[in-house]
Scaffold this active site. Structure first.
Site, mmCIF file in Angstrom:
data_model
loop_
_atom_site.group_PDB
_atom_site.id
_atom_site.type_symbol
_atom_site.label_atom_id
_atom_site.label_comp_id
_atom_site.label_asym_id
_atom_site.label_seq_id
_atom_site.Cartn_x
_atom_site.Cartn_y
_atom_site.Cartn_z
ATOM 1 N N GLU A 185 0.834 4.176 2.023
ATOM 2 C CA GLU A 185 1.528 4.315 3.395
ATOM 3 C C GLU A 185 2.489 3.049 3.748
ATOM 4 O O GLU A 185 3.299 3.483 4.456
ATOM 5 C CB GLU A 185 0.310 3.937 4.067
ATOM 6 C CG GLU A 185 -1.218 5.118 3.921
ATOM 7 C CD GLU A 185 -2.368 4.349 3.849
ATOM 8 O OE1 GLU A 185 -3.261 4.666 3.121
ATOM 9 O OE2 GLU A 185 -1.941 3.679 1.790
ATOM 10 N N CYS A 217 -1.443 -0.385 7.035
ATOM 11 C CA CYS A 217 -0.865 0.565 7.050
ATOM 12 C C CYS A 217 -0.180 0.847 8.694
ATOM 13 O O CYS A 217 0.865 2.103 8.882
ATOM 14 C CB CYS A 217 -1.839 1.643 6.276
ATOM 15 S SG CYS A 217 -1.137 0.738 4.657
ATOM 16 N N HIS A 238 0.104 -1.446 0.147
ATOM 17 C CA HIS A 238 -0.352 0.132 0.290
ATOM 18 C C HIS A 238 0.733 1.539 0.004
ATOM 19 O O HIS A 238 2.044 0.622 0.217
ATOM 20 C CB HIS A 238 -1.057 0.480 1.404
ATOM 21 C CG HIS A 238 -1.663 -1.275 1.337
ATOM 22 N ND1 HIS A 238 -3.096 -1.457 1.843
ATOM 23 C CD2 HIS A 238 -2.429 -1.833 0.493
ATOM 24 C CE1 HIS A 238 -3.619 -2.344 2.404
ATOM 25 N NE2 HIS A 238 -2.948 -1.987 0.973
ATOM 26 N N CYS A 294 -5.079 1.643 6.847
ATOM 27 C CA CYS A 294 -5.093 0.304 7.180
ATOM 28 C C CYS A 294 -5.278 -0.364 7.730
ATOM 29 O O CYS A 294 -4.017 0.306 8.701
ATOM 30 C CB CYS A 294 -5.658 -1.334 5.576
ATOM 31 S SG CYS A 294 -4.356 -1.802 5.355
#
Length: 159
Positions: free
Chosen positions: A57, A88, A55, A85
């Site tokens: 992040e 992250c 991801h 999430c």
């Protein structure tokens, strides 16, 4: 440690929208994040989504950790178009980033993605992840006034 103003947060969230649009242009999920210095102006890093496991992040946190000291990162702010999430949020926590600002909630993302296998959204607010830690992470979000701008790249992407 000073915190960003509302105007600074909105401006930087708009930058995450641009990063997300760039990720989408290259066939990736439309998520974007940036890391901003303690001056609340200087953008240190930008990262678009890579894939389901990498991801925006978490990837940005890994790069930040290899380039900056924990003391420095504690004064920085990570901005992201959607609420981090669990993975992250954990990456933000473990990298030592002091503040997280997000545009739209994870619950709203679920509304957009449905049961997509490419984005199996977990119902766990990032604040819960941070609250389970021993170190305080400042969190700001969501920003409902930016919702239409943020979701524009998502409306047809997940269908």
């Amino acid at each position: 440690m000073s915190l960003p103003t509302n105007d600074q947060m909105v401006a930087h969230l708009r930058q995450t929208i641009k990063v997300a649009a760039r990720a989408k242009k290259f066939g990736r999920h439309p998520f974007g994040s940036i890391l901003v210095d303690a001056d609340h102006e200087t953008v240190l890093l930008e990262q678009g989504n890579i894939d389901t496991l990498h991801h925006a992040e978490s990837t940005l946190c890994h790069v930040a950790w290899t380039n900056f000291s924990p003391e420095y990162l504690a004064k920085c702010t990570l901005y992201t178009n959607f609420e981090p999430c669990v993975m992250c949020a954990g990456s933000c926590y473990w990298s030592g980033i002091g503040t997280v600002v997000y545009g739209i909630s994870e619950d709203r993302l679920l509304d957009l993605t449905g049961n997509s296998q490419e984005n199996p959204t977990m119902s766990m607010p990032c604040r819960n992840v941070f609250d389970a830690g021993q170190r305080k992470v400042n969190v700001f979000g969501p920003f409902p006034q930016l919702e239409q701008e943020i979701i524009a790249d998502h409306l047809e992407f997940w269908t």
